[in-house]
Write a protein that holds these residues in place. Structure first.
Motif, PDB file in Angstrom:
ATOM      1  N   GLY A 216      -7.723  -3.308 -25.978  1.00  0.00           N
ATOM      2  CA  GLY A 216      -6.290  -3.165 -26.174  1.00  0.00           C
ATOM      3  C   GLY A 216      -5.815  -1.756 -26.434  1.00  0.00           C
ATOM      4  O   GLY A 216      -4.623  -1.547 -26.703  1.00  0.00           O
ATOM      5  N   GLY A 217      -6.694  -0.757 -26.341  1.00  0.00           N
ATOM      6  CA  GLY A 217      -6.293   0.619 -26.577  1.00  0.00           C
ATOM      7  C   GLY A 217      -5.823   1.305 -25.307  1.00  0.00           C
ATOM      8  O   GLY A 217      -5.541   0.662 -24.289  1.00  0.00           O
ATOM      9  N   LEU A 218      -5.733   2.631 -25.376  1.00  0.00           N
ATOM     10  CA  LEU A 218      -5.381   3.380 -24.180  1.00  0.00           C
ATOM     11  C   LEU A 218      -6.455   3.173 -23.118  1.00  0.00           C
ATOM     12  O   LEU A 218      -7.653   3.142 -23.433  1.00  0.00           O
ATOM     13  N   PRO A 219      -6.078   3.023 -21.849  1.00  0.00           N
ATOM     14  CA  PRO A 219      -7.087   2.796 -20.802  1.00  0.00           C
ATOM     15  C   PRO A 219      -8.103   3.941 -20.749  1.00  0.00           C
ATOM     16  O   PRO A 219      -7.728   5.110 -20.703  1.00  0.00           O
ATOM     17  N   ASP A 220      -9.376   3.601 -20.799  1.00  0.00           N
ATOM     18  CA  ASP A 220     -10.451   4.588 -20.799  1.00  0.00           C
ATOM     19  C   ASP A 220     -11.725   3.864 -20.425  1.00  0.00           C
ATOM     20  O   ASP A 220     -12.045   2.824 -21.020  1.00  0.00           O
ATOM     21  N   SER A 221     -12.441   4.379 -19.464  1.00  0.00           N
ATOM     22  CA  SER A 221     -13.694   3.750 -19.065  1.00  0.00           C
ATOM     23  C   SER A 221     -14.767   4.807 -18.892  1.00  0.00           C
ATOM     24  O   SER A 221     -14.558   5.804 -18.210  1.00  0.00           O
ATOM     25  N   ASN A 222     -15.902   4.570 -19.539  1.00  0.00           N
ATOM     26  CA  ASN A 222     -17.047   5.457 -19.409  1.00  0.00           C
ATOM     27  C   ASN A 222     -18.323   4.616 -19.465  1.00  0.00           C
ATOM     28  O   ASN A 222     -19.013   4.580 -20.486  1.00  0.00           O
ATOM     29  N   PRO A 223     -18.648   3.905 -18.374  1.00  0.00           N
ATOM     30  CA  PRO A 223     -19.837   3.048 -18.382  1.00  0.00           C
ATOM     31  C   PRO A 223     -21.084   3.848 -18.729  1.00  0.00           C
ATOM     32  O   PRO A 223     -21.375   4.869 -18.112  1.00  0.00           O
ATOM     33  N   GLN A 224     -21.840   3.361 -19.707  1.00  0.00           N
ATOM     34  CA  GLN A 224     -23.026   4.067 -20.192  1.00  0.00           C
ATOM     35  C   GLN A 224     -24.243   3.165 -20.100  1.00  0.00           C
ATOM     36  O   GLN A 224     -24.837   3.017 -19.056  1.00  0.00           O
ATOM     37  N   GLY A 225     -24.650   2.569 -21.226  1.00  0.00           N
ATOM     38  CA  GLY A 225     -25.879   1.794 -21.274  1.00  0.00           C
ATOM     39  C   GLY A 225     -25.891   0.624 -20.310  1.00  0.00           C
ATOM     40  O   GLY A 225     -24.870  -0.044 -20.093  1.00  0.00           O
ATOM     41  N   LEU A 226     -27.064   0.337 -19.752  1.00  0.00           N
ATOM     42  CA  LEU A 226     -27.200  -0.668 -18.694  1.00  0.00           C
ATOM     43  C   LEU A 226     -28.452  -1.498 -18.943  1.00  0.00           C
ATOM     44  O   LEU A 226     -29.519  -0.964 -19.237  1.00  0.00           O
ATOM     45  N   LEU A 227     -28.300  -2.809 -18.802  1.00  0.00           N
ATOM     46  CA  LEU A 227     -29.414  -3.743 -18.956  1.00  0.00           C
ATOM     47  C   LEU A 227     -29.340  -4.756 -17.817  1.00  0.00           C
ATOM     48  O   LEU A 227     -28.266  -5.296 -17.531  1.00  0.00           O
ATOM     49  N   THR A 228     -30.459  -5.018 -17.164  1.00  0.00           N
ATOM     50  CA  THR A 228     -30.493  -6.052 -16.140  1.00  0.00           C
ATOM     51  C   THR A 228     -31.027  -7.348 -16.744  1.00  0.00           C
ATOM     52  O   THR A 228     -31.925  -7.343 -17.589  1.00  0.00           O
ATOM     53  N   THR A 229     -30.453  -8.455 -16.320  1.00  0.00           N
ATOM     54  CA  THR A 229     -30.877  -9.779 -16.762  1.00  0.00           C
ATOM     55  C   THR A 229     -30.977 -10.680 -15.541  1.00  0.00           C
ATOM     56  O   THR A 229     -30.561 -10.310 -14.431  1.00  0.00           O
ATOM     57  N   ALA A 230     -31.484 -11.877 -15.743  1.00  0.00           N
ATOM     58  CA  ALA A 230     -31.602 -12.826 -14.641  1.00  0.00           C
ATOM     59  C   ALA A 230     -30.236 -13.226 -14.091  1.00  0.00           C
ATOM     60  O   ALA A 230     -30.109 -13.589 -12.912  1.00  0.00           O
ATOM     61  N   ALA A 231     -29.207 -13.137 -14.942  1.00  0.00           N
ATOM     62  CA  ALA A 231     -27.864 -13.546 -14.530  1.00  0.00           C
ATOM     63  C   ALA A 231     -27.019 -12.394 -14.004  1.00  0.00           C
ATOM     64  O   ALA A 231     -25.875 -12.608 -13.596  1.00  0.00           O
ATOM     65  N   GLY A 232     -27.550 -11.184 -14.024  1.00  0.00           N
ATOM     66  CA  GLY A 232     -26.786 -10.023 -13.580  1.00  0.00           C
ATOM     67  C   GLY A 232     -27.049  -8.830 -14.474  1.00  0.00           C
ATOM     68  O   GLY A 232     -28.146  -8.679 -15.010  1.00  0.00           O
ATOM     69  N   GLN A 233     -26.034  -7.993 -14.675  1.00  0.00           N
ATOM     70  CA  GLN A 233     -26.189  -6.782 -15.480  1.00  0.00           C
ATOM     71  C   GLN A 233     -25.247  -6.824 -16.682  1.00  0.00           C
ATOM     72  O   GLN A 233     -24.185  -7.454 -16.641  1.00  0.00           O
ATOM     73  N   VAL A 234     -25.663  -6.116 -17.727  1.00  0.00           N
ATOM     74  CA  VAL A 234     -24.843  -5.943 -18.919  1.00  0.00           C
ATOM     75  C   VAL A 234     -24.603  -4.453 -19.083  1.00  0.00           C
ATOM     76  O   VAL A 234     -25.541  -3.648 -19.006  1.00  0.00           O
ATOM     77  N   VAL A 235     -23.339  -4.064 -19.315  1.00  0.00           N
ATOM     78  CA  VAL A 235     -22.960  -2.655 -19.386  1.00  0.00           C
ATOM     79  C   VAL A 235     -22.205  -2.388 -20.681  1.00  0.00           C
ATOM     80  O   VAL A 235     -21.276  -3.119 -21.037  1.00  0.00           O
TER      81      VAL A 235
ATOM     82  N   LEU B  67     -19.795  -5.491 -21.356  1.00  0.00           N
ATOM     83  CA  LEU B  67     -19.367  -6.246 -20.185  1.00  0.00           C
ATOM     84  C   LEU B  67     -20.554  -6.876 -19.483  1.00  0.00           C
ATOM     85  O   LEU B  67     -21.626  -6.301 -19.422  1.00  0.00           O
ATOM     86  N   ARG B  68     -20.320  -8.067 -18.936  1.00  0.00           N
ATOM     87  CA  ARG B  68     -21.318  -8.707 -18.086  1.00  0.00           C
ATOM     88  C   ARG B  68     -20.851  -8.645 -16.636  1.00  0.00           C
ATOM     89  O   ARG B  68     -19.685  -8.913 -16.346  1.00  0.00           O
ATOM     90  N   VAL B  69     -21.771  -8.289 -15.749  1.00  0.00           N
ATOM     91  CA  VAL B  69     -21.493  -8.297 -14.318  1.00  0.00           C
ATOM     92  C   VAL B  69     -22.407  -9.346 -13.693  1.00  0.00           C
ATOM     93  O   VAL B  69     -23.630  -9.218 -13.742  1.00  0.00           O
ATOM     94  N   SER B  70     -21.826 -10.402 -13.146  1.00  0.00           N
ATOM     95  CA  SER B  70     -22.621 -11.477 -12.577  1.00  0.00           C
ATOM     96  C   SER B  70     -23.297 -11.011 -11.298  1.00  0.00           C
ATOM     97  O   SER B  70     -22.971  -9.956 -10.738  1.00  0.00           O
ATOM     98  N   SER B  71     -24.235 -11.808 -10.813  1.00  0.00           N
ATOM     99  CA  SER B  71     -24.923 -11.460  -9.569  1.00  0.00           C
ATOM    100  C   SER B  71     -23.962 -11.397  -8.397  1.00  0.00           C
ATOM    101  O   SER B  71     -24.249 -10.757  -7.385  1.00  0.00           O
ATOM    102  N   ALA B  72     -22.793 -12.022  -8.539  1.00  0.00           N
ATOM    103  CA  ALA B  72     -21.762 -11.958  -7.494  1.00  0.00           C
ATOM    104  C   ALA B  72     -20.791 -10.807  -7.709  1.00  0.00           C
ATOM    105  O   ALA B  72     -19.859 -10.620  -6.917  1.00  0.00           O
ATOM    106  N   GLY B  73     -20.985 -10.030  -8.793  1.00  0.00           N
ATOM    107  CA  GLY B  73     -20.124  -8.880  -9.049  1.00  0.00           C
ATOM    108  C   GLY B  73     -18.919  -9.183  -9.917  1.00  0.00           C
ATOM    109  O   GLY B  73     -18.065  -8.315 -10.114  1.00  0.00           O
TER     110      GLY B  73
END
Length: 364
Positions: A171-190, A199-205
């Motif tokens: 809910g703050g000012l828009p700002d995005s700086n994707p950093q840490g990344l983890l892969t899982t069986a269901a997709g990626q976690v950022v 954030l979770r990114v599913s295998s379908a994106g």
């Protein structure tokens, strides 16, 4: 304003000078050298090491940043270290130099899934709307991509900056700086350091929010009432209990001892499981369940001291300083075969390194 917002919008090191890397006098083994702002690390099962290089920015276009402006260049990369040979297998990735500082935003972390596919988070550290002023290659900032190192190509998996604009989880000012990344069986976690979200990114994106890390009040270093400090999550990993663990850099005023490690269970508020750290940039678990915490600035980002720290937290909670002096603004961590691999001098152009530090009591 600066105190409330600008200095807390991600990995902002504007107060620190350009610094030399560890060099030949380092007591640890140098695995890779000559890197441009090395960041996250990941090992393939065969022992190949991948290193995200944030790059050196470029001549522009330049776009607004809360601390001034960032200038674009296609200088981000991923380096592969295989059987002692070091090769940049992915080049031309977006990179942004924060003008007047050594800080660069660009490729932030790398991770491989069970199928051996390589994923990369591409940082930005600003309002994702500024991407519209960039060439097509620059507009891939604030995204998650899947790389094909053998072909030197990559493709978009998820537009994390677009999700920040549409959903803005904190809910703050828009700002995005994707950093840490983890892969899982269901997709990626950022971990989005700018968006204060996990954030979770599913295998379908498809992107969804796993957790939001709210600000908290801390003492104002200039006196007066307490001020809000943003969380700035920089790293995510899975613990021995199977739950997600997240480390925070913290935003301004980057207090010494003010950084926490959270356990995240989807649908529940983040739970602090360890505190008292300073400016956490990466975390990793060892094979015996010990947690290793990498601090980019052990005495705080406002101290002017570039010395980082690698700290082991045993399962009983006791803490041991594994490395300090000789770590110069370290930015990435991976554990393998009884050693901690650390990206050293993560704000250094052409002199960044990956070093291997022996871990007492760890053999595999």
């Amino acid at each position: 304003m600066i105190i409330g917002t600008a200095l807390s919008t991600g990995l902002s090191l504007a107060v620190l000078p350009a610094l030399p890397a560890a060099g030949q006098d380092s007591p640890w083994r140098v695995v890779a050298s000559g890197l441009d702002s090395p960041r996250g690390l990941a090992f393939a099962p065969n022992g190949t090491l991948y290193v995200a290089e944030a790059g050196v920015g470029g001549a522009g276009p330049c776009v607004p940043h809360p601390l001034g402006q960032i200038c674009y260049g296609a200088t981000g990369a991923v380096t592969e270290v295989k059987r002692g040979d070091q090769t940049r297998v992915l080049t031309g990735l977006p990179s942004f130099e924060l003008q007047g500082t050594p800080e660069v935003f660009g490729p932030s972390d790398v991770a491989l899934n069970g199928s051996g596919n390589l994923f990369v988070t591409l940082g930005l550290g600003a309002d994702p709307a500024v991407r519209a002023a960039l060439p097509a290659e620059g507009q891939t900032a604030a995204t998650l991509v899947r790389a094909k190192p053998a072909q030197g190509t990559f493709r978009l998996v998820a537009d994390l900056g677009g999700f920040e604009l549409s959903d803005n989880p904190d809910g703050g000012l828009p700002d995005s700086n994707p950093q840490g990344l983890l892969t899982t069986a269901a997709g990626q976690v950022v971990a989005d350091a700018g968006g204060n979200s996990l954030l979770r990114v599913s295998s379908a994106g498809r992107i969804s929010t796993l957790a939001v890390f709210p600000p908290r009040l801390v003492p104002n270093p200039f006196g007066g009432p307490d001020i809000p400090m943003q969380a700035v999550p920089t790293t995510v990993t899975r613990g021995p209990d199977g739950e997600l663990h997240v480390g925070q850099l913290t935003g301004f005023p980057f207090p010494v001892g003010g950084a926490n490690i959270f356990r995240v269970e989807p649908g529940e508020p983040p739970e602090v499981v360890a505190g008292g750290f300073t400016n956490i940039i990466d975390i990793a678990f060892g094979p015996d369940g010990s947690l290793y915490v990498l601090e980019i600035a052990h005495n705080g980002l406002l101290s002017g001291d570039p010395t980082g720290a690698l700290i082991r937290v045993d399962q009983n909670g006791s803490r041991t300083l594994i490395a300090g002096e000789g770590l110069t603004m370290p930015t990435g961590l991976a554990i393998r075969d009884g050693e901690a691999y650390v990206s050293n001098c993560g704000v250094c152009a052409d002199t960044g390194e990956v070093i291997a530090i022996p871990l007492p009591g760890q053999t595999s």
